[in-house]
Design an enzyme around this catalytic site. Sequence first.
Site, PDB file in Angstrom:
ATOM      1  N   TYR A 133     -13.734 -23.379  29.794  1.00 60.67           N
ATOM      2  CA  TYR A 133     -14.627 -23.338  28.631  1.00 60.67           C
ATOM      3  C   TYR A 133     -13.860 -23.236  27.321  1.00 60.67           C
ATOM      4  O   TYR A 133     -14.322 -23.733  26.290  1.00 60.67           O
ATOM      5  CB  TYR A 133     -15.677 -22.220  28.795  1.00 60.67           C
ATOM      6  CG  TYR A 133     -16.747 -22.650  29.769  1.00 60.67           C
ATOM      7  CD1 TYR A 133     -17.767 -23.528  29.364  1.00 60.67           C
ATOM      8  CD2 TYR A 133     -16.707 -22.275  31.099  1.00 60.67           C
ATOM      9  CE1 TYR A 133     -18.715 -23.980  30.271  1.00 60.67           C
ATOM     10  CE2 TYR A 133     -17.650 -22.719  32.016  1.00 60.67           C
ATOM     11  CZ  TYR A 133     -18.651 -23.570  31.590  1.00 60.67           C
ATOM     12  OH  TYR A 133     -19.585 -24.033  32.474  1.00 60.67           O
TER      13      TYR A 133
ATOM     14  N   HIS B 262     -29.461 -23.984  27.526  1.00 67.70           N
ATOM     15  CA  HIS B 262     -28.338 -23.708  28.435  1.00 67.70           C
ATOM     16  C   HIS B 262     -27.182 -23.001  27.739  1.00 67.70           C
ATOM     17  O   HIS B 262     -26.053 -23.017  28.229  1.00 67.70           O
ATOM     18  CB  HIS B 262     -27.847 -25.015  29.068  1.00 67.70           C
ATOM     19  CG  HIS B 262     -28.793 -25.575  30.090  1.00 67.70           C
ATOM     20  ND1 HIS B 262     -28.690 -26.834  30.616  1.00 67.70           N
ATOM     21  CD2 HIS B 262     -29.888 -25.018  30.685  1.00 67.70           C
ATOM     22  CE1 HIS B 262     -29.668 -27.046  31.491  1.00 67.70           C
ATOM     23  NE2 HIS B 262     -30.416 -25.956  31.538  1.00 67.70           N
TER      24      HIS B 262
END
Length: 234
Positions: free
Chosen positions: A56, A109
Amino acid sequence: MGQYKNIVILTGAGISAESGVATFRDNDGLWEKHRIEDVATPEAFARDPDLVQRFYSLRRRQLNEVEPNAAHKALAKLQRELDGKVTIITQNVDDLHERGGGTNIIHMHGELRKVRCKACSSVHDWREDCAQETECPSCGRAPSLRPHIVWFGEMPFFMDRIAEYLAECDLFISIGTSGNVYPAAGFVAEVRAKGNAHTIEVNLEPSEGASMFAEHRHGKAGELLPALVEELLN
Ligand code: NAD
């Protein structure tokens, strides 16, 4: 086409593809060379948190290198011109809608440029890399930070608000989404069950849920959206 009062637009990874952000499913189930189950589930984070943090952090860095495209900008124009009548619900964790001028964006999300503390639940804007040893700015604990991302198996954000928007809309447009990630894939059925809203799918190819839509436009979002927005404004 200018008769709509409540427009809900659902976007997926396909709207950011022309900006250079990889989609999930256009490459053999691999996302940026990783299997989704190795980087985008709570189990993956429990098993190998360093890998997930690195993954990420790289996605977050990648946002510095991409720009909103004509599709993001066209939707922002629609929102400006039809002030207050257009809500964007996005499955995307990038910030290209906002950078393209969009407002009223619901990130169901989560967001790449945020992290959340598992210890104190604080949420922080985050532009840098994040690692297991990074301390939470609020409570100082580590490891405690995680990407502010809804992983597979977790509950999406803002579902109550989304249900209200879906119930009230008279036009529902789905853009660049494969139609196989729930609950978003079920939104079109929810819209149809509740009223007479018109439904349009804009996607490179017919999605899994294509038959649920009344109207289809197939091709690149960056090419199709500017024309669709002009139709809606005239
Ligand atoms: P997906 O990858 O499953 O499907 C993308 C869809 O977009 C496909 O049907 C594809 O045919 C279509 N597409 C590709 N290029 C297009 C273009 N130029 N114009 C129009 N359509 C195009 O994506 P999804 O349905 O959004 O899957 C959901 C998951 O993917 C979400 O959980 C989301 O968080 C995650 N995701 C987000 C990003 C991002 O934030 N940009 C990137 C990858 C994955």
